[in-house]
Scaffold this motif. Sequence first.
Motif, mmCIF file in Angstrom:
data_model
loop_
_atom_site.group_PDB
_atom_site.id
_atom_site.type_symbol
_atom_site.label_atom_id
_atom_site.label_comp_id
_atom_site.label_asym_id
_atom_site.label_seq_id
_atom_site.Cartn_x
_atom_site.Cartn_y
_atom_site.Cartn_z
ATOM 1 N N LYS A 190 -8.212 -4.264 -9.342
ATOM 2 C CA LYS A 190 -9.118 -3.184 -8.941
ATOM 3 C C LYS A 190 -10.501 -3.787 -8.756
ATOM 4 C CE LYS A 190 -11.484 0.937 -10.687
ATOM 5 N NZ LYS A 190 -11.734 1.781 -11.876
ATOM 6 N N GLN A 223 0.836 -1.205 0.000
ATOM 7 C CA GLN A 223 0.000 0.000 0.000
ATOM 8 C C GLN A 223 0.866 1.247 0.000
ATOM 9 O OE1 GLN A 223 -2.172 -1.334 3.664
ATOM 10 N NE2 GLN A 223 -3.997 -0.731 2.507
ATOM 11 N N ASP A 262 -4.632 2.942 -1.488
ATOM 12 C CA ASP A 262 -4.389 2.219 -2.724
ATOM 13 C C ASP A 262 -3.224 2.831 -3.497
ATOM 14 O OD1 ASP A 262 -6.521 0.603 -2.073
ATOM 15 O OD2 ASP A 262 -7.971 1.760 -3.241
ATOM 16 N N HIS A 298 -4.997 6.917 -7.577
ATOM 17 C CA HIS A 298 -4.632 5.803 -6.693
ATOM 18 C C HIS A 298 -5.863 4.918 -6.440
ATOM 19 C CE1 HIS A 298 -1.061 8.301 -5.802
ATOM 20 N NE2 HIS A 298 -1.939 9.285 -5.808
ATOM 21 N N PHE A 299 -5.870 3.714 -7.031
ATOM 22 C CA PHE A 299 -7.049 2.859 -6.887
ATOM 23 C C PHE A 299 -6.726 1.369 -6.925
ATOM 24 C CE2 PHE A 299 -6.527 3.921 -11.379
ATOM 25 C CZ PHE A 299 -6.558 2.673 -11.989
ATOM 26 N N CYS A 307 -1.605 -6.776 -9.511
ATOM 27 C CA CYS A 307 -2.553 -5.809 -8.973
ATOM 28 C C CYS A 307 -3.953 -6.131 -9.471
ATOM 29 C CB CYS A 307 -2.164 -4.383 -9.356
ATOM 30 S SG CYS A 307 -2.432 -3.993 -11.093
ATOM 31 N N ASN A 358 -5.276 -2.405 -5.768
ATOM 32 C CA ASN A 358 -4.791 -3.341 -4.756
ATOM 33 C C ASN A 358 -3.546 -3.997 -5.335
ATOM 34 O OD1 ASN A 358 -7.312 -3.035 -3.238
ATOM 35 N ND2 ASN A 358 -8.228 -4.300 -4.830
#
Length: 810
Positions: A95, A63, A72, A211-212, A93, A214
């Motif tokens: 989303k 993170q 995120d 920023h979004f 990653c 994982n």
Amino acid sequence: MGTFWQDLRYGLRMLVKAPGFAAIAILTLALGIGATTAIFSVVNAVLLRPLAIEDSARVVLLQEQWRGSHGDVSVGNFNDIKDQSRSYVEVSCSKNASFNLESQDIPERVDGEIATFNYFGTFGVLPIAGRVFTGNEDRPGQATVVVISERFWRTRLHADPLSVGKPIRVNGLPTIIVGVMPKSFDPLLNKSDLWVPAAFTPAQLADHDDHFLNVMARLKSGVTIPQAQSELELIAHRLQQQYPLDDADRSFYIQPLANALLGDQRLSLRMMLAAVGFLLLIACANIANLQLARARARQKEIAMRAALGASANRIVRQLLAENIVLGLAGGVAGVFLAYWAAWWISIHGPAEIPRLDESRIDASTLAFACVVALLSSFLFGLAPALRSASTRFSEAFKSASGVLGGSRDRVRSLLIVGEVALALMLMTGAGLLVRSALLVSRVDPGFDTSNVIVGRVGLPDAGYHDPAIARQTFERMIIAAGTLPGVESAAVVSRAPLAGGGSSNGLLAEGKPLDLANLVNSQLQIISPSYLSTARVPLRTGRNFTPKDTRERTFVAIVNETLARMMWPGENPIGKRFACCESGPKGRIDPVWHEVVGVVADVRAWGLNRPVQPEFYIPLAQMPPSAWDWIARTMDLVVRTRGGVIPIHELQSTVASVAPAVPIYQLSTMQQKISSTLERSHFDTFLLAIFAITALLLSSIGIYGVLSYMVAQRTRDIGIRMALGASQEQIVCDVLGFGVSLAIVGLAVGLAAALAATRLLSSLLYGVRPTDAITFAAVSLILMVVALIASYLPARRAMRVDPMVALRYE
């Protein structure tokens, strides 16, 4: 071993001869073991059971860290970490997303993720059919493919073995199923059913501002988390130098994935496990008191066995074997109770607790129940067994004739003190949570929640990529919904209050230099002009948006009171300007200014028990074109009725008439949303209150039992005192005084322990301190009243003793 089985059979016969005692003891023990086992099954499912991924200890969540909070990751930062890090086998990653699924009946909304091709490899899980998507498919412009979950395969495709290779329509496009992941595959615990390739464009890979994501990674063998963290600090330093506008003061933080996903659950579940542990201890203390009373009746038997040559150790072993029989019987009954309790918790428990639906009485839980039963047998049986084994032949017959006094009741008194102390701790915790829940129920959400229905609508990129078309579609939806019978008004908002999620932006007040340190992070709401009036959010000053607020006019904004105080303390915010959300023709250094035209009341958008966040609103017609990607072309349709509830099919038909094959989902009233945000705290409060009431009942029974035993044991003494002139009132006061003294000592011990223990509840409380004097006083008063009632009943029996009968009492 033969002697042990003989002792067990003898113990069983003794319990059969005392059915009343056996029934009460088994029921009491079943209550404690059942509650403990049920809560353990939840703790085991949620916290102890490893994630269903390969070598889960080596999978970490990465993170960003900015201004002390974790969040995120931007696509640009993810790409740089993936290229520069040497600590990981894989860096992937995803989303969180949801997709429109076309079907023969009505369109559905399905939860899933947009993920990179190595997402599945990071977790080391293979599909049960087909394959995962490849690196070539994870590129812009490639064929649209999807990996589905086994749940989706079974429920929607009826487990068709020929599903792989067939198309389904996702977001309006034909999408080829390439693989089916096993039922257990849920690495982020969000119940995803679809995974589609991220296919980042070059522009997205260079974006460090949005920023979004994982970001998950698998550590290489031999690499520790501290080593990987040190490498991330070096990478963060390089990115701060390379992208000062986006990454200044920004760093990275990693932790085991399981800790990140389950960390928020630890406190409340451990609190519940401790609570049922206290309840079990109270139950054991009660049974120990019953056993001590029963031991007095068996003194002749035990003394005779000792006189015939049985050693103290042999007597203790035999009595403990009886207790094992009792414990196992209580354990069996407790397991049946735990089956029901675990089922009830899994059905009625909060949806936000991950893996709660997986809680069950499995082999590990049964083993736990067995251990608890045997340990309980030892706890409640040791003191009576040791006392019985120490009885001498002469003492047994003196006791039988009433000569021996009550000096040996200290153990029973200590048990009662412990019961009262534990009950007080449970009642104090429950009282604090109840008081907190009452305070939350009185919180003003900041808008009128009555007669409001909210449903979410997501437009697919296919057919709605043009921002003008997307905006016009939602505007037509507002008009169509507003014409429904019984509807007062309708509006759209990017994320309705209490719906969770949302977007945030850093705002720069006019007159301050462009620096990350000067940005005020605020929640963004994109609204139609009718939203504030539909939701009835009070306008404190200024004006509302109008249809004339378009991108051809001055960009305007409305702020909440919290943001106004933060950005312009002590000043009138009307007419002030701030920059946000998009760049001018000259790029990032060319800010786009928004003029504040209104201030509205604070809305508790993230929960009544959550602090108010700074928030600003911009009109739908002025939203930046890129914002449609931020919100995934998804908005909440908010409808205020004139008092009734609109049938679901009417709203579905209304949306379908404007946007065919687009579903409306997550339909609920605003009151239901409020209830859902408080579901977890109410559930915790309910369970702890049940445990506290049970503990209060058991402790009162314990006090009653001790005093009843004392009165029965001292009947001859009471008769002598009354024959010598003692009044009934004096006898009552003596018995009551003894019971109250035990309760007072228990209260003192419990208060001291509760003052230390309730501090652990501070994060679960709202508007009340862990040391709240009102709660402590009320709980103490309730417990004292119950203790008085439990003491009065034996005292009344003592008062009615006939001196002549008592002097002949054997």
